[in-house]
Design a protein around this motif. Structure first.
Motif, PDB file in Angstrom:
ATOM      1  N   ARG A  31       7.750  -1.952  33.921  1.00 63.26           N
ATOM      2  CA  ARG A  31       7.048  -0.775  33.401  1.00 63.26           C
ATOM      3  C   ARG A  31       6.149  -0.151  34.473  1.00 63.26           C
ATOM      4  O   ARG A  31       6.060   1.061  34.593  1.00 63.26           O
ATOM      5  CB  ARG A  31       6.245  -1.161  32.162  1.00 63.26           C
ATOM      6  CG  ARG A  31       5.694  -0.012  31.385  1.00 63.26           C
ATOM      7  CD  ARG A  31       5.009  -0.376  30.063  1.00 63.26           C
ATOM      8  NE  ARG A  31       4.711  -1.781  29.801  1.00 63.26           N
ATOM      9  CZ  ARG A  31       5.493  -2.639  29.129  1.00 63.26           C
ATOM     10  NH1 ARG A  31       6.642  -2.230  28.641  1.00 63.26           N
ATOM     11  NH2 ARG A  31       5.130  -3.888  28.924  1.00 63.26           N
ATOM     12  N   THR A  71      17.235 -11.040  30.494  1.00 64.86           N
ATOM     13  CA  THR A  71      15.865 -10.918  30.967  1.00 64.86           C
ATOM     14  C   THR A  71      15.112 -12.237  30.803  1.00 64.86           C
ATOM     15  O   THR A  71      14.377 -12.653  31.702  1.00 64.86           O
ATOM     16  CB  THR A  71      15.143  -9.766  30.236  1.00 64.86           C
ATOM     17  OG1 THR A  71      15.843  -8.542  30.517  1.00 64.86           O
ATOM     18  CG2 THR A  71      13.709  -9.628  30.690  1.00 64.86           C
ATOM     19  N   ALA A  72      15.297 -12.916  29.700  1.00 63.23           N
ATOM     20  CA  ALA A  72      14.623 -14.202  29.482  1.00 63.23           C
ATOM     21  C   ALA A  72      15.054 -15.230  30.523  1.00 63.23           C
ATOM     22  O   ALA A  72      14.229 -16.022  30.996  1.00 63.23           O
ATOM     23  CB  ALA A  72      14.902 -14.709  28.073  1.00 63.23           C
ATOM     24  N   ALA A  83      13.323 -14.365  33.811  1.00 62.80           N
ATOM     25  CA  ALA A  83      11.914 -14.769  33.737  1.00 62.80           C
ATOM     26  C   ALA A  83      11.785 -16.268  33.968  1.00 62.80           C
ATOM     27  O   ALA A  83      10.906 -16.718  34.718  1.00 62.80           O
ATOM     28  CB  ALA A  83      11.320 -14.364  32.395  1.00 62.80           C
ATOM     29  N   THR A 115       6.606 -15.189  32.516  1.00 68.28           N
ATOM     30  CA  THR A 115       6.988 -14.898  31.146  1.00 68.28           C
ATOM     31  C   THR A 115       7.853 -13.644  31.108  1.00 68.28           C
ATOM     32  O   THR A 115       7.839 -12.824  32.036  1.00 68.28           O
ATOM     33  CB  THR A 115       5.752 -14.680  30.254  1.00 68.28           C
ATOM     34  OG1 THR A 115       5.064 -13.517  30.710  1.00 68.28           O
ATOM     35  CG2 THR A 115       4.839 -15.901  30.264  1.00 68.28           C
ATOM     36  N   LYS A 116       8.571 -13.513  30.028  1.00 64.34           N
ATOM     37  CA  LYS A 116       9.384 -12.310  29.827  1.00 64.34           C
ATOM     38  C   LYS A 116       8.476 -11.077  29.781  1.00 64.34           C
ATOM     39  O   LYS A 116       8.813 -10.026  30.323  1.00 64.34           O
ATOM     40  CB  LYS A 116      10.168 -12.468  28.512  1.00 64.34           C
ATOM     41  CG  LYS A 116      11.180 -11.403  28.248  1.00 64.34           C
ATOM     42  CD  LYS A 116      11.987 -11.775  27.006  1.00 64.34           C
ATOM     43  CE  LYS A 116      12.719 -10.605  26.450  1.00 64.34           C
ATOM     44  NZ  LYS A 116      13.442 -10.948  25.225  1.00 64.34           N
ATOM     45  N   ARG A 117       7.305 -11.231  29.192  1.00 62.32           N
ATOM     46  CA  ARG A 117       6.339 -10.133  29.111  1.00 62.32           C
ATOM     47  C   ARG A 117       5.889  -9.698  30.512  1.00 62.32           C
ATOM     48  O   ARG A 117       5.794  -8.507  30.805  1.00 62.32           O
ATOM     49  CB  ARG A 117       5.145 -10.550  28.270  1.00 62.32           C
ATOM     50  CG  ARG A 117       4.046  -9.519  28.258  1.00 62.32           C
ATOM     51  CD  ARG A 117       2.877  -9.988  27.455  1.00 62.32           C
ATOM     52  NE  ARG A 117       2.795  -9.124  26.305  1.00 62.32           N
ATOM     53  CZ  ARG A 117       2.080  -9.362  25.240  1.00 62.32           C
ATOM     54  NH1 ARG A 117       1.376 -10.469  25.136  1.00 62.32           N
ATOM     55  NH2 ARG A 117       2.041  -8.500  24.263  1.00 62.32           N
ATOM     56  N   THR A 118       5.623 -10.666  31.391  1.00 65.00           N
ATOM     57  CA  THR A 118       5.227 -10.338  32.769  1.00 65.00           C
ATOM     58  C   THR A 118       6.324  -9.564  33.468  1.00 65.00           C
ATOM     59  O   THR A 118       6.064  -8.550  34.128  1.00 65.00           O
ATOM     60  CB  THR A 118       4.898 -11.629  33.553  1.00 65.00           C
ATOM     61  OG1 THR A 118       3.762 -12.247  32.963  1.00 65.00           O
ATOM     62  CG2 THR A 118       4.628 -11.345  35.015  1.00 65.00           C
ATOM     63  N   LYS A 128       8.650  -7.711  32.154  1.00 68.70           N
ATOM     64  CA  LYS A 128       8.729  -6.352  31.599  1.00 68.70           C
ATOM     65  C   LYS A 128       7.545  -5.495  32.038  1.00 68.70           C
ATOM     66  O   LYS A 128       7.695  -4.291  32.258  1.00 68.70           O
ATOM     67  CB  LYS A 128       8.848  -6.407  30.083  1.00 68.70           C
ATOM     68  CG  LYS A 128      10.224  -6.898  29.659  1.00 68.70           C
ATOM     69  CD  LYS A 128      10.425  -6.804  28.172  1.00 68.70           C
ATOM     70  CE  LYS A 128      11.850  -7.172  27.814  1.00 68.70           C
ATOM     71  NZ  LYS A 128      12.153  -6.906  26.426  1.00 68.70           N
ATOM     72  N   ASN A 129       6.367  -6.108  32.200  1.00 68.54           N
ATOM     73  CA  ASN A 129       5.215  -5.358  32.717  1.00 68.54           C
ATOM     74  C   ASN A 129       5.466  -4.895  34.151  1.00 68.54           C
ATOM     75  O   ASN A 129       5.114  -3.778  34.520  1.00 68.54           O
ATOM     76  CB  ASN A 129       3.935  -6.194  32.654  1.00 68.54           C
ATOM     77  CG  ASN A 129       3.372  -6.291  31.260  1.00 68.54           C
ATOM     78  OD1 ASN A 129       3.644  -5.463  30.398  1.00 68.54           O
ATOM     79  ND2 ASN A 129       2.578  -7.325  31.022  1.00 68.54           N
ATOM     80  N   TRP A 130       6.068  -5.765  34.961  1.00 70.85           N
ATOM     81  CA  TRP A 130       6.401  -5.381  36.333  1.00 70.85           C
ATOM     82  C   TRP A 130       7.388  -4.222  36.352  1.00 70.85           C
ATOM     83  O   TRP A 130       7.282  -3.319  37.178  1.00 70.85           O
ATOM     84  CB  TRP A 130       6.992  -6.561  37.090  1.00 70.85           C
ATOM     85  CG  TRP A 130       6.020  -7.644  37.440  1.00 70.85           C
ATOM     86  CD1 TRP A 130       4.655  -7.569  37.434  1.00 70.85           C
ATOM     87  CD2 TRP A 130       6.336  -8.959  37.858  1.00 70.85           C
ATOM     88  NE1 TRP A 130       4.116  -8.768  37.814  1.00 70.85           N
ATOM     89  CE2 TRP A 130       5.126  -9.644  38.088  1.00 70.85           C
ATOM     90  CE3 TRP A 130       7.530  -9.645  38.059  1.00 70.85           C
ATOM     91  CZ2 TRP A 130       5.078 -10.956  38.524  1.00 70.85           C
ATOM     92  CZ3 TRP A 130       7.481 -10.962  38.477  1.00 70.85           C
ATOM     93  CH2 TRP A 130       6.271 -11.606  38.713  1.00 70.85           C
TER      94      TRP A 130
END
Length: 70
Positions: free
Chosen positions: A33, A14-15, A18, A24-27, A29-31
């Motif tokens: 989710r 995942t990193a 990204a 970012t990895k967070r972005t 994962k938000n997509w």
């Protein structure tokens, strides 16, 4: 004739995905989710996401469609 099997393709973390998409990895994962992008296949033993180049291209197409709608 050899068949192209998804299992024979190299997988990315995942990193790494990204980084390729320059988010970012967070972005990413938000997509996932929010179901903006499809969830990639997961490893059945550890549930890690198994990203392929096809998955990355699908995300790029979704981003282009979204940016084209602006």
């Amino acid at each position: 004739m050899p068949s192209t099997n998804r299992a024979s393709l190299p997988y990315l973390r995942t990193a790494e995905v990204a980084d390729i998409l320059m988010v970012t990895k967070r972005t990413l994962k938000n997509w996932l989710r929010s179901e903006f992008i499809p969830e990639p296949q997961r490893n059945p033993s550890n549930r890690y996401r198994l990203w392929t180049l096809e998955d990355i291209e699908a995300v790029r197409r979704l981003l282009q469609e979204r940016d084209g709608a602006k």
